[in-house]
Scaffold this active site. Structure first.
Site, short mmCIF file in Angstrom:
data_model
loop_
_atom_site.label_atom_id
_atom_site.label_comp_id
_atom_site.label_asym_id
_atom_site.label_seq_id
_atom_site.Cartn_x
_atom_site.Cartn_y
_atom_site.Cartn_z
N GLN A 130 -5.94 -2.29 -2.40
CA GLN A 130 -5.33 -1.01 -2.05
C GLN A 130 -4.52 -0.46 -3.22
OE1 GLN A 130 -5.12 -3.93 -0.33
NE2 GLN A 130 -4.81 -3.58 1.87
N ARG A 146 -14.54 3.32 9.55
CA ARG A 146 -14.38 2.14 10.40
C ARG A 146 -13.01 2.19 11.05
NH1 ARG A 146 -13.18 -3.17 6.65
NH2 ARG A 146 -11.81 -2.18 5.10
N GLN A 188 -10.05 1.80 -3.65
CA GLN A 188 -9.69 1.53 -2.26
C GLN A 188 -8.40 2.25 -1.91
OE1 GLN A 188 -9.66 -2.62 -1.17
NE2 GLN A 188 -8.72 -2.26 0.82
N ASP A 189 -8.42 2.96 -0.75
CA ASP A 189 -7.22 3.65 -0.24
C ASP A 189 -6.72 4.74 -1.19
OD1 ASP A 189 -7.51 1.80 1.74
OD2 ASP A 189 -5.49 0.99 1.64
N ASP A 202 -12.33 2.74 2.54
CA ASP A 202 -11.25 3.37 3.32
C ASP A 202 -10.49 4.39 2.49
OD1 ASP A 202 -12.06 1.38 5.10
OD2 ASP A 202 -10.34 0.10 4.69
N TRP A 247 -9.60 1.31 11.76
CA TRP A 247 -8.46 0.54 11.28
C TRP A 247 -7.54 0.16 12.45
CZ3 TRP A 247 -3.89 3.16 8.29
CH2 TRP A 247 -2.99 2.17 7.86
N THR A 271 0.84 -1.20 0.00
CA THR A 271 0.00 0.00 0.00
C THR A 271 0.87 1.25 0.00
OG1 THR A 271 -1.73 -1.16 1.24
CG2 THR A 271 -1.81 1.24 1.25
#
Length: 511
Positions: A308, A417, A330-331, A352, A419, A278
């Protein structure tokens, strides 16, 4: 010459005196270490590493604890460097490469923390970053599913505990910062003028252009030619065009300015699904302090199926982003560490997609949720691992809404959420569209972090803003007064009045 009985007496007295002193020193060490979250490593290193000198006050204890943490971090760096030959495959090598870089910046930040001009607030920021870096090092192995060989050899557990101890000792009460012209005062007057008057392009040090009309045809070439350290602003003007490249900005005080969102685009497609961590997937990353960006789109096109995939990662202290767009799935936006400010930006993603462990405020931004493959959207995933880290994601006076490709009725959408155990996220004065689930927030894994996180909402509007059916977690809060919300404003949370005015980016200091 003394007689034998006299020598024996002297030896016994000397031994007893030594025992009394040692006992006193050990008692003092135990007393001081009992004030920390992790007394055992504290006692061990104070007792066994020659630090059993008298500690007169908390300041002495903090300095000694910091010195021990730095020495152990340097040993951890040496150990990590030695593990390269033990990597058995490209995935282990990729995760190890991250750790090499992250340890380098950890030592750098810790050395800055012991500087004579370092304030307690700066110390807390840089200690928080050091702890975040070590966590990121570990996460790379988890990203790529290679946790069973090299990762256990890193042995940085005691280092993180020692850093947590220093964070707890350095913790300072909140202090009201100063503001000027609606900006944190850490933004230099010249930088503020650059941003406010849209004069950055005309004052560029170098120009990047796909058509050859500038000095460089790639962003990387311009970044590589920038001075490695400069007290003044170094402006790189990137003309309209699509630049397919991965850019890593390490020099201080760099500014990228483009021709506008959707006109100047820097794009890439690295992802965890494609074998990259990531951390390393970012199309553009900045770790040099004082980074600024304006009128640029940062994009990652790996797609939702590749998990990610970061469009931009910032570990730049006092970094500013104005009228930029961050596009991914994502990310998307990795607010990794340090103090950051985003104004009038667009952020697109699925899961996220605003995440990390910086002290960051996003103000007057548009947050767009895209269509996710798993039919669940989480806007944020904040990564605070220690209760004394001065970090969190604050979204102020912004709007959260569906992107054009999202059918809101087909997904469940949440504000965030947890992490990490002490995840902290606050939405204030923000418009939340109806697609936000009435519960508002989603569990990460069962009851993990529900009592220790800090999630809050204040004065939000829109059809998805009702808090009547929100989660009932111990760590969730509905703020009902300005005094409760004030600590999370630009002025207070990132001391914006002390640095933002210098950048020229407009901002709202308070609520």
């Amino acid at each position: 010459m003394a007689s034998l009985p006299m020598l024996t007496t002297l030896l016994v007295v000397s031994f007893l005196f030594s025992c009394i002193v040692s006992s006193h020193s050990l008692s003092s060490i135990e007393s001081w270490c009992s004030k920390t979250p992790y007394p055992q490593p504290c006692e061990y290193y104070l007792s066994n590493q020659g630090y059993n000198q008298t500690i007169k006050n908390k300041s002495d204890f903090f300095k000694v604890s910091l010195k021990i943490a730095i020495e152990r971090a340097k040993m951890g760096q040496q150990n990590t460097n030695s593990l390269g030959p033990k990597c058995r495959n490209p995935k282990e090598k990729a995760a190890w490469d991250d750790c090499i870089e992250l340890y380098h910046y950890t030592i750098k930040k810790l050395n800055e923390t012991i500087g004579t001009k370092c304030t307690q607030i700066q110390s807390q920021t840089w200690l928080s970053t050091a702890l975040t870096n070590l966590e990121t090092c570990k996460n790379g192995f988890y990203d790529l599913g290679v946790t069973n060989y090299v990762l256990p050899l890193l042995s940085n557990n005691n280092i993180t505990k020692l850093l947590s101890n220093t964070l707890s000792l350095n913790k300072v009460p909140y202090q009201q910062p100063n503001y000027k012209d609606g900006f944190p005062t850490w933004v230099k007057p010249g930088d503020r003028k650059l941003l406010q008057t849209s004069s950055a392009a005309s004052k560029a040090n170098v120009v990047v252009a796909k058509d050859g009309s500038g000095k460089f045809t790639t962003v990387n070439a311009a970044v590589s030619a920038a001075p490695s350290s400069s007290s003044g602003r170094y402006v790189i003007y990137v003309k309209s065009g699509v630049y397919n490249e991965q850019v890593d900005i390490k020099a201080k005080n760099i500014m990228l300015v483009g021709d506008g969102i959707g006109k100047t685009i820097i794009t890439g497609s690295k992802s965890v699904g494609g074998g990259t961590t990531t951390f390393r997937s970012a199309t553009v990353s900045a770790v040099g302090d004082g980074f600024m960006a304006q009128d640029i789109t940062f994009r990652n096109t790996a797609g939702a199926a590749n998990h990610q995939a970061v469009a931009f990662r910032s570990g730049s202290d006092l970094s500013v982003f104005y009228k930029c767009s961050f596009e991914g799935y994502q990310d998307t936006l990795y607010v990794h560490s340090e103090r950051q400010f985003y104004r009038e930006c667009n952020i697109y993603g699925t899961v996220d997609f605003i995440f990390g462990n910086a002290a960051v405020v996003l103000q007057n931004c548009n947050i767009f949720a895209r269509n996710p493959p798993q039919k669940t959207i989480t806007v944020t995933a904040q990564g605070r691992t220690d209760p004394n880290q001065n970090t969190g994601i604050i979204i102020h006076n912004s709007k959260v809404s569906p992107a054009s490709d999202l059918n809101p009725s087909s997904v469940k959408s949440y504000l965030g959420r947890p992490w990490q155990k002490y995840s902290r996220t606050v939405f204030m004065d923000t418009v939340l569209d109806s697609f936000i689930n009435p519960a508002g927030w989603l569990e990460w894994d069962g009851n993990f972090a529900l009592d220790t996180l800090y999630y809050a909402e204040y004065a939000n509007t829109g059809s998805g803003s009702s808090t009547s059916n929100r989660v009932k977690w111990k760590g969730y809060h509905v703020l009902t007064s300005a005094s409760q919300a004030s600590p999370f404003t630009v002025g207070n949370f990132i001391a914006g009045n002390s640095w933002l005015p210098k950048t020229g980016v407009p901002f709202t200091s308070g609520l």
